[in-house]
Design a protein around this motif. Sequence first.
Motif, short mmCIF file in Angstrom:
data_model
loop_
_atom_site.label_atom_id
_atom_site.label_comp_id
_atom_site.label_asym_id
_atom_site.label_seq_id
_atom_site.Cartn_x
_atom_site.Cartn_y
_atom_site.Cartn_z
N ARG A 56 2.79 21.34 -17.46
CA ARG A 56 1.56 21.90 -18.04
C ARG A 56 0.40 21.77 -17.06
O ARG A 56 -0.36 22.72 -16.82
N SER A 57 0.27 20.57 -16.46
CA SER A 57 -0.82 20.34 -15.51
C SER A 57 -0.68 21.23 -14.27
O SER A 57 -1.67 21.78 -13.77
N LEU A 81 -1.68 24.86 -15.15
CA LEU A 81 -3.12 25.01 -15.25
C LEU A 81 -3.76 24.94 -13.86
O LEU A 81 -4.68 25.70 -13.55
N ALA A 116 -0.62 22.64 -25.59
CA ALA A 116 -1.01 21.23 -25.67
C ALA A 116 -1.60 20.90 -27.04
O ALA A 116 -1.36 19.83 -27.60
N ASN A 117 -2.37 21.84 -27.58
CA ASN A 117 -2.99 21.64 -28.90
C ASN A 117 -1.94 21.51 -29.99
O ASN A 117 -2.14 20.81 -30.97
N VAL A 133 -4.29 30.94 -19.43
CA VAL A 133 -4.82 29.59 -19.58
C VAL A 133 -4.91 29.22 -21.06
O VAL A 133 -4.58 28.09 -21.47
N ARG A 134 -5.33 30.17 -21.89
CA ARG A 134 -5.41 29.91 -23.33
C ARG A 134 -4.04 29.53 -23.89
O ARG A 134 -3.92 28.59 -24.68
N ASN A 169 -8.21 12.70 -20.57
CA ASN A 169 -7.71 14.00 -21.03
C ASN A 169 -6.27 13.90 -21.53
O ASN A 169 -5.43 14.75 -21.25
N GLN A 212 -3.09 25.96 -22.79
CA GLN A 212 -3.89 24.97 -23.51
C GLN A 212 -3.51 24.91 -24.98
O GLN A 212 -3.51 23.84 -25.60
#
Length: 365
Positions: free
Chosen positions: A68-69, A72, A28-29, A21-22, A172, A25
Amino acid sequence: MATLDVDHSDTEYRSWLKEAVRKVQADANRSADTHLLRFPLPEKWGIDLYLKDESTHITGSLKHRLARSLFLYGLCNGWIRRGRPVIEASSGSTAVSEAYFAKLIGVPFIAVMPRTTSAEKCRLIEFHGGQCHFVDDPRKMYEESAALASETGGHYMDQFTYAERATDWRGNNNIAESIFRQLKLERYPEPAWIVATAGTGGTSATLARYVHYMQYDTRICVADPENSCFFEGWTTGNADVTTDCGSRIEGIGRPRMEPSFVPGAVDRMMKVPDAASVAAVRALEASIGRKAGGSTGTGLWSALKIVAEMVATRRTGSVVTLLCDPGDRYLDKYYSDEWLAGQGLDIAPYAKAIESLLATGIWPD
Protein backbone atom coordinates in the motif's frame (compact mmCIF):
# COMPACT_ATOMS: atom_id res chain seq x y z
CA MET A 1 15.07 38.06 -22.24
CA ALA A 2 11.99 35.89 -22.75
CA THR A 3 10.74 33.65 -19.91
CA LEU A 4 10.93 29.98 -20.85
CA ASP A 5 7.75 28.22 -19.84
CA VAL A 6 6.91 24.55 -20.37
CA ASP A 7 3.65 23.18 -18.96
CA HIS A 8 3.25 19.38 -18.83
CA SER A 9 -0.13 19.51 -17.08
CA ASP A 10 -2.32 16.57 -18.02
CA THR A 11 -5.89 16.92 -16.85
CA GLU A 12 -6.84 13.39 -17.87
CA TYR A 13 -3.86 11.88 -16.04
CA ARG A 14 -4.52 13.93 -12.88
CA SER A 15 -8.11 12.79 -12.87
CA TRP A 16 -6.97 9.15 -13.11
CA LEU A 17 -4.32 9.74 -10.42
CA LYS A 18 -6.82 11.20 -7.95
CA GLU A 19 -9.09 8.20 -8.41
CA ALA A 20 -6.20 5.73 -8.05
CA VAL A 21 -5.01 7.34 -4.81
CA ARG A 22 -8.57 7.40 -3.51
CA LYS A 23 -8.96 3.67 -4.15
CA VAL A 24 -5.73 2.80 -2.35
CA GLN A 25 -6.60 5.01 0.63
CA ALA A 26 -10.11 3.60 0.72
CA ASP A 27 -8.64 0.11 1.00
CA ALA A 28 -6.82 1.22 4.16
CA ASN A 29 -10.05 2.72 5.50
CA ARG A 30 -11.82 -0.61 5.05
CA SER A 31 -9.08 -2.55 6.81
CA ALA A 32 -9.17 -3.44 10.50
CA ASP A 33 -6.00 -3.64 12.56
CA THR A 34 -4.22 -6.97 12.91
CA HIS A 35 -4.28 -8.99 16.12
CA LEU A 36 -1.60 -9.16 18.78
CA LEU A 37 -1.43 -12.80 19.85
CA ARG A 38 0.11 -14.11 23.07
CA PHE A 39 2.54 -17.00 22.99
CA PRO A 40 1.98 -19.01 26.19
CA LEU A 41 4.84 -18.80 28.69
CA PRO A 42 4.89 -19.86 32.35
CA GLU A 43 3.22 -17.17 34.46
CA LYS A 44 5.94 -17.26 37.11
CA TRP A 45 8.49 -15.90 34.62
CA GLY A 46 6.76 -12.51 34.51
CA ILE A 47 7.43 -12.28 30.77
CA ASP A 48 4.87 -11.79 28.00
CA LEU A 49 5.65 -12.83 24.42
CA TYR A 50 3.46 -11.48 21.63
CA LEU A 51 3.18 -12.07 17.90
CA LYS A 52 1.77 -9.30 15.73
CA ASP A 53 -0.41 -11.34 13.35
CA GLU A 54 0.08 -9.74 9.96
CA SER A 55 -1.33 -12.80 8.19
CA THR A 56 -4.85 -11.43 8.65
CA HIS A 57 -4.41 -8.68 6.05
CA ILE A 58 -6.62 -9.16 2.99
CA THR A 59 -3.61 -10.38 0.97
CA GLY A 60 -2.38 -12.52 3.86
CA SER A 61 0.93 -11.02 4.96
CA LEU A 62 2.95 -8.23 6.50
CA LYS A 63 3.69 -7.07 2.94
CA HIS A 64 0.16 -5.69 2.50
CA ARG A 65 1.19 -2.61 4.50
CA LEU A 66 4.35 -2.22 2.40
CA ALA A 67 2.54 -2.68 -0.91
CA ARG A 68 0.00 0.00 0.00
CA SER A 69 2.79 2.42 0.94
CA LEU A 70 4.77 1.65 -2.22
CA PHE A 71 1.75 2.21 -4.45
CA LEU A 72 0.94 5.54 -2.80
CA TYR A 73 4.61 6.52 -3.08
CA GLY A 74 4.78 5.56 -6.75
CA LEU A 75 1.48 7.24 -7.60
CA CYS A 76 2.25 10.48 -5.79
CA ASN A 77 5.70 10.62 -7.41
CA GLY A 78 4.09 10.28 -10.84
CA TRP A 79 5.85 6.98 -11.54
CA ILE A 80 2.79 4.74 -11.92
CA ARG A 81 0.79 5.51 -15.04
CA ARG A 82 -2.51 4.29 -16.42
CA GLY A 83 -2.19 1.28 -18.70
CA ARG A 84 1.50 0.71 -17.96
CA PRO A 85 2.65 -2.30 -15.94
CA VAL A 86 4.07 -2.24 -12.44
CA ILE A 87 6.99 -4.65 -12.12
CA GLU A 88 8.44 -5.97 -8.87
CA ALA A 89 11.33 -8.18 -7.82
CA SER A 90 9.96 -10.40 -5.07
CA SER A 91 10.14 -13.82 -3.47
CA GLY A 92 6.37 -13.90 -3.35
CA SER A 93 4.47 -12.16 -0.56
CA THR A 94 5.15 -8.58 -1.66
CA ALA A 95 4.17 -9.60 -5.19
CA VAL A 96 0.86 -11.04 -3.96
CA SER A 97 0.02 -7.78 -2.21
CA GLU A 98 1.20 -5.59 -5.10
CA ALA A 99 -0.83 -7.66 -7.57
CA TYR A 100 -3.88 -6.89 -5.43
CA PHE A 101 -3.25 -3.11 -5.49
CA ALA A 102 -2.42 -3.12 -9.20
CA LYS A 103 -5.77 -4.78 -9.89
CA LEU A 104 -7.46 -2.29 -7.57
CA ILE A 105 -6.29 0.69 -9.64
CA GLY A 106 -6.47 -1.15 -12.99
CA VAL A 107 -2.84 -1.46 -14.08
CA PRO A 108 -0.99 -4.64 -15.20
CA PHE A 109 1.41 -6.32 -12.78
CA ILE A 110 4.44 -8.54 -13.38
CA ALA A 111 6.25 -10.32 -10.54
CA VAL A 112 9.89 -11.26 -11.14
CA MET A 113 10.59 -14.16 -8.79
CA PRO A 114 12.98 -17.05 -8.13
CA ARG A 115 11.81 -20.24 -9.81
CA THR A 116 11.75 -21.87 -6.38
CA THR A 117 8.94 -19.61 -5.13
CA SER A 118 6.12 -21.65 -3.59
CA ALA A 119 3.33 -22.72 -5.94
CA GLU A 120 0.69 -21.24 -3.63
CA LYS A 121 2.24 -17.77 -3.82
CA CYS A 122 2.29 -18.00 -7.62
CA ARG A 123 -1.37 -19.02 -7.60
CA LEU A 124 -2.26 -16.03 -5.43
CA ILE A 125 -0.38 -13.59 -7.68
CA GLU A 126 -2.28 -14.89 -10.69
CA PHE A 127 -5.55 -14.88 -8.74
CA HIS A 128 -5.13 -11.13 -8.28
CA GLY A 129 -4.46 -10.67 -11.99
CA GLY A 130 -0.66 -10.59 -11.93
CA GLN A 131 1.85 -12.43 -14.11
CA CYS A 132 4.77 -14.49 -12.81
CA HIS A 133 8.15 -14.06 -14.50
CA PHE A 134 10.73 -16.51 -13.16
CA VAL A 135 14.51 -16.31 -12.89
CA ASP A 136 16.81 -19.23 -12.08
CA ASP A 137 19.30 -17.08 -10.15
CA PRO A 138 17.69 -14.91 -7.41
CA ARG A 139 20.52 -12.41 -7.79
CA LYS A 140 19.25 -11.61 -11.30
CA MET A 141 15.82 -10.40 -10.14
CA TYR A 142 16.87 -6.77 -9.96
CA GLU A 143 18.29 -6.40 -13.44
CA GLU A 144 15.52 -8.52 -14.98
CA SER A 145 12.89 -6.29 -13.35
CA ALA A 146 14.60 -3.13 -14.59
CA ALA A 147 14.88 -4.60 -18.09
CA LEU A 148 11.18 -5.48 -18.16
CA ALA A 149 10.25 -1.98 -17.04
CA SER A 150 12.40 -0.51 -19.81
CA GLU A 151 10.93 -2.84 -22.45
CA THR A 152 7.30 -2.23 -21.46
CA GLY A 153 7.44 1.43 -20.45
CA GLY A 154 6.29 0.35 -17.00
CA HIS A 155 7.47 1.17 -13.50
CA TYR A 156 9.90 -1.01 -11.54
CA MET A 157 8.59 -0.61 -8.00
CA ASP A 158 11.91 -1.73 -6.41
CA GLN A 159 10.80 -2.50 -2.87
CA PHE A 160 14.40 -3.13 -1.85
CA THR A 161 15.27 0.52 -2.44
CA TYR A 162 12.06 2.31 -1.53
CA ALA A 163 10.55 0.31 1.35
CA GLU A 164 12.05 2.49 4.09
CA ARG A 165 11.27 5.70 2.19
CA ALA A 166 7.67 4.90 1.33
CA THR A 167 6.60 4.09 4.91
CA ASP A 168 5.65 6.94 7.24
CA TRP A 169 7.66 5.87 10.28
CA ARG A 170 6.45 8.76 12.48
CA GLY A 171 2.94 7.37 12.67
CA ASN A 172 -0.05 7.14 10.32
CA ASN A 173 -0.97 3.66 11.62
CA ASN A 174 2.33 2.04 10.71
CA ILE A 175 3.09 -1.32 12.29
CA ALA A 176 5.11 0.19 15.15
CA GLU A 177 2.39 2.63 16.17
CA SER A 178 -0.12 -0.23 16.01
CA ILE A 179 1.96 -2.46 18.30
CA PHE A 180 2.36 0.19 20.98
CA ARG A 181 -1.32 1.16 20.81
CA GLN A 182 -2.35 -2.49 21.30
CA LEU A 183 0.07 -2.93 24.22
CA LYS A 184 -1.27 0.13 26.03
CA LEU A 185 -3.39 -1.82 28.52
CA GLU A 186 -0.99 -4.75 28.95
CA ARG A 187 1.08 -5.16 32.12
CA TYR A 188 4.28 -4.30 30.23
CA PRO A 189 3.14 -1.74 27.63
CA GLU A 190 6.66 -0.80 26.55
CA PRO A 191 8.36 -3.97 25.29
CA ALA A 192 11.96 -4.70 26.18
CA TRP A 193 12.56 -5.99 22.64
CA ILE A 194 10.82 -6.07 19.27
CA VAL A 195 12.18 -8.74 16.93
CA ALA A 196 11.83 -8.32 13.17
CA THR A 197 13.21 -10.14 10.16
CA ALA A 198 14.71 -8.47 7.11
CA GLY A 199 13.71 -8.86 3.48
CA THR A 200 13.86 -5.29 2.30
CA GLY A 201 14.79 -3.99 5.75
CA GLY A 202 11.86 -1.58 5.67
CA THR A 203 10.02 -3.08 8.65
CA SER A 204 13.03 -2.99 10.97
CA ALA A 205 13.73 0.58 9.86
CA THR A 206 10.13 1.62 10.58
CA LEU A 207 10.14 -0.04 14.01
CA ALA A 208 13.51 1.41 15.01
CA ARG A 209 12.76 4.92 13.77
CA TYR A 210 9.41 5.00 15.53
CA VAL A 211 10.93 3.80 18.82
CA HIS A 212 13.61 6.48 18.61
CA TYR A 213 11.13 9.18 17.59
CA MET A 214 8.80 8.35 20.50
CA GLN A 215 11.75 8.11 22.91
CA TYR A 216 10.99 4.57 24.05
CA ASP A 217 13.63 2.33 25.63
CA THR A 218 12.59 -0.64 23.48
CA ARG A 219 15.43 -2.31 21.59
CA ILE A 220 15.18 -3.66 18.04
CA CYS A 221 16.62 -7.05 17.09
CA VAL A 222 16.78 -8.28 13.50
CA ALA A 223 16.85 -12.04 12.87
CA ASP A 224 18.60 -13.10 9.66
CA PRO A 225 18.39 -16.56 8.03
CA GLU A 226 21.12 -18.61 6.38
CA ASN A 227 22.26 -17.58 2.88
CA SER A 228 21.67 -13.90 3.68
CA CYS A 229 24.21 -11.12 3.93
CA PHE A 230 22.48 -8.71 6.35
CA PHE A 231 24.10 -10.15 9.49
CA GLU A 232 27.60 -10.11 8.02
CA GLY A 233 27.13 -6.65 6.55
CA TRP A 234 25.84 -5.31 9.88
CA THR A 235 28.56 -6.89 12.02
CA THR A 236 31.43 -5.90 9.72
CA GLY A 237 30.08 -2.56 8.52
CA ASN A 238 30.65 -3.69 4.94
CA ALA A 239 27.77 -2.54 2.74
CA ASP A 240 29.23 -4.39 -0.26
CA VAL A 241 28.97 -7.88 1.21
CA THR A 242 27.10 -10.47 -0.90
CA THR A 243 26.16 -14.15 -0.84
CA ASP A 244 26.26 -16.57 -3.75
CA CYS A 245 22.80 -18.13 -3.30
CA GLY A 246 19.27 -17.25 -2.23
CA SER A 247 17.53 -17.76 1.11
CA ARG A 248 15.49 -20.89 1.81
CA ILE A 249 13.28 -18.84 4.13
CA GLU A 250 10.98 -17.12 1.66
CA GLY A 251 10.40 -13.41 2.13
CA ILE A 252 13.53 -12.68 4.15
CA GLY A 253 17.28 -12.82 3.65
CA ARG A 254 18.98 -11.22 0.68
CA PRO A 255 22.11 -11.91 -1.41
CA ARG A 256 23.15 -8.25 -1.08
CA MET A 257 22.78 -5.43 1.44
CA GLU A 258 19.58 -3.75 0.34
CA PRO A 259 19.29 0.06 0.34
CA SER A 260 16.18 -0.08 2.58
CA PHE A 261 18.07 -1.83 5.37
CA VAL A 262 19.20 0.82 7.89
CA PRO A 263 22.01 -0.76 9.95
CA GLY A 264 22.51 2.17 12.30
CA ALA A 265 18.93 2.00 13.57
CA VAL A 266 19.23 -1.62 14.72
CA ASP A 267 20.43 -2.61 18.21
CA ARG A 268 21.11 -6.30 17.70
CA MET A 269 21.15 -9.05 15.09
CA MET A 270 21.00 -12.84 15.23
CA LYS A 271 21.96 -15.34 12.54
CA VAL A 272 19.37 -18.10 12.72
CA PRO A 273 19.87 -21.59 11.22
CA ASP A 274 17.11 -22.49 8.76
CA ALA A 275 16.36 -25.67 10.70
CA ALA A 276 15.75 -23.53 13.81
CA SER A 277 13.27 -21.38 11.87
CA VAL A 278 11.30 -24.46 10.84
CA ALA A 279 11.38 -25.91 14.35
CA ALA A 280 10.04 -22.63 15.70
CA VAL A 281 7.03 -22.44 13.34
CA ARG A 282 6.14 -26.02 14.22
CA ALA A 283 6.41 -25.15 17.91
CA LEU A 284 4.16 -22.17 17.24
CA GLU A 285 1.50 -24.43 15.76
CA ALA A 286 1.76 -26.77 18.75
CA SER A 287 1.39 -23.82 21.15
CA ILE A 288 -1.36 -21.71 19.59
CA GLY A 289 -2.74 -23.84 16.76
CA ARG A 290 -1.60 -21.53 13.97
CA LYS A 291 0.60 -22.41 11.00
CA ALA A 292 2.93 -19.65 9.85
CA GLY A 293 5.62 -19.14 7.21
CA GLY A 294 9.31 -19.71 7.78
CA SER A 295 10.12 -16.06 8.37
CA THR A 296 7.85 -16.09 11.42
CA GLY A 297 9.95 -18.95 12.76
CA THR A 298 13.18 -17.01 12.26
CA GLY A 299 11.84 -14.15 14.35
CA LEU A 300 10.22 -16.41 16.95
CA TRP A 301 13.47 -18.36 17.48
CA SER A 302 15.30 -15.11 18.22
CA ALA A 303 12.48 -13.87 20.46
CA LEU A 304 12.60 -17.10 22.47
CA LYS A 305 16.38 -16.72 22.93
CA ILE A 306 15.75 -13.22 24.30
CA VAL A 307 13.06 -14.60 26.62
CA ALA A 308 15.57 -17.18 27.87
CA GLU A 309 18.07 -14.39 28.62
CA MET A 310 15.40 -12.47 30.56
CA VAL A 311 14.53 -15.58 32.59
CA ALA A 312 18.20 -16.19 33.36
CA THR A 313 18.68 -12.63 34.60
CA ARG A 314 15.28 -12.56 36.34
CA ARG A 315 14.11 -9.66 34.26
CA THR A 316 10.40 -9.20 33.67
CA GLY A 317 8.82 -7.46 30.67
CA SER A 318 7.45 -8.10 27.21
CA VAL A 319 8.87 -9.14 23.85
CA VAL A 320 7.14 -8.72 20.48
CA THR A 321 7.80 -10.46 17.19
CA LEU A 322 5.82 -10.85 13.96
CA LEU A 323 3.60 -13.53 12.47
CA CYS A 324 4.44 -12.55 8.91
CA ASP A 325 2.24 -14.77 6.73
CA PRO A 326 0.19 -17.98 6.92
CA GLY A 327 1.71 -21.44 6.81
CA ASP A 328 -0.70 -22.76 4.18
CA ARG A 329 1.53 -21.11 1.58
CA TYR A 330 4.35 -23.46 2.59
CA LEU A 331 2.77 -26.84 3.21
CA ASP A 332 5.10 -28.33 0.60
CA LYS A 333 8.15 -26.78 2.29
CA TYR A 334 8.38 -26.04 6.00
CA TYR A 335 5.63 -28.49 6.92
CA SER A 336 6.93 -31.26 4.67
CA ASP A 337 9.36 -33.78 6.16
CA GLU A 338 10.31 -34.81 2.63
CA TRP A 339 11.33 -31.24 1.77
CA LEU A 340 13.38 -31.00 4.97
CA ALA A 341 15.17 -34.25 4.15
CA GLY A 342 15.86 -33.06 0.61
CA GLN A 343 17.37 -29.85 2.01
CA GLY A 344 19.44 -31.74 4.58
CA LEU A 345 17.73 -29.96 7.48
CA ASP A 346 17.46 -31.67 10.87
CA ILE A 347 15.08 -29.72 13.09
CA ALA A 348 15.15 -32.16 16.04
CA PRO A 349 17.93 -30.44 18.10
CA TYR A 350 16.20 -27.06 17.71
CA ALA A 351 12.78 -28.46 18.61
CA LYS A 352 14.33 -29.95 21.77
CA ALA A 353 15.88 -26.57 22.64
CA ILE A 354 12.46 -24.90 22.48
CA GLU A 355 10.87 -27.71 24.51
CA SER A 356 13.60 -27.37 27.14
CA LEU A 357 13.11 -23.62 27.43
CA LEU A 358 9.34 -23.84 27.81
CA ALA A 359 9.61 -26.67 30.34
CA THR A 360 12.53 -25.44 32.46
CA GLY A 361 13.24 -21.81 31.56
CA ILE A 362 16.74 -22.81 30.53
CA TRP A 363 18.11 -22.47 27.01
CA PRO A 364 20.46 -25.42 26.37
CA ASP A 365 24.02 -24.66 25.31
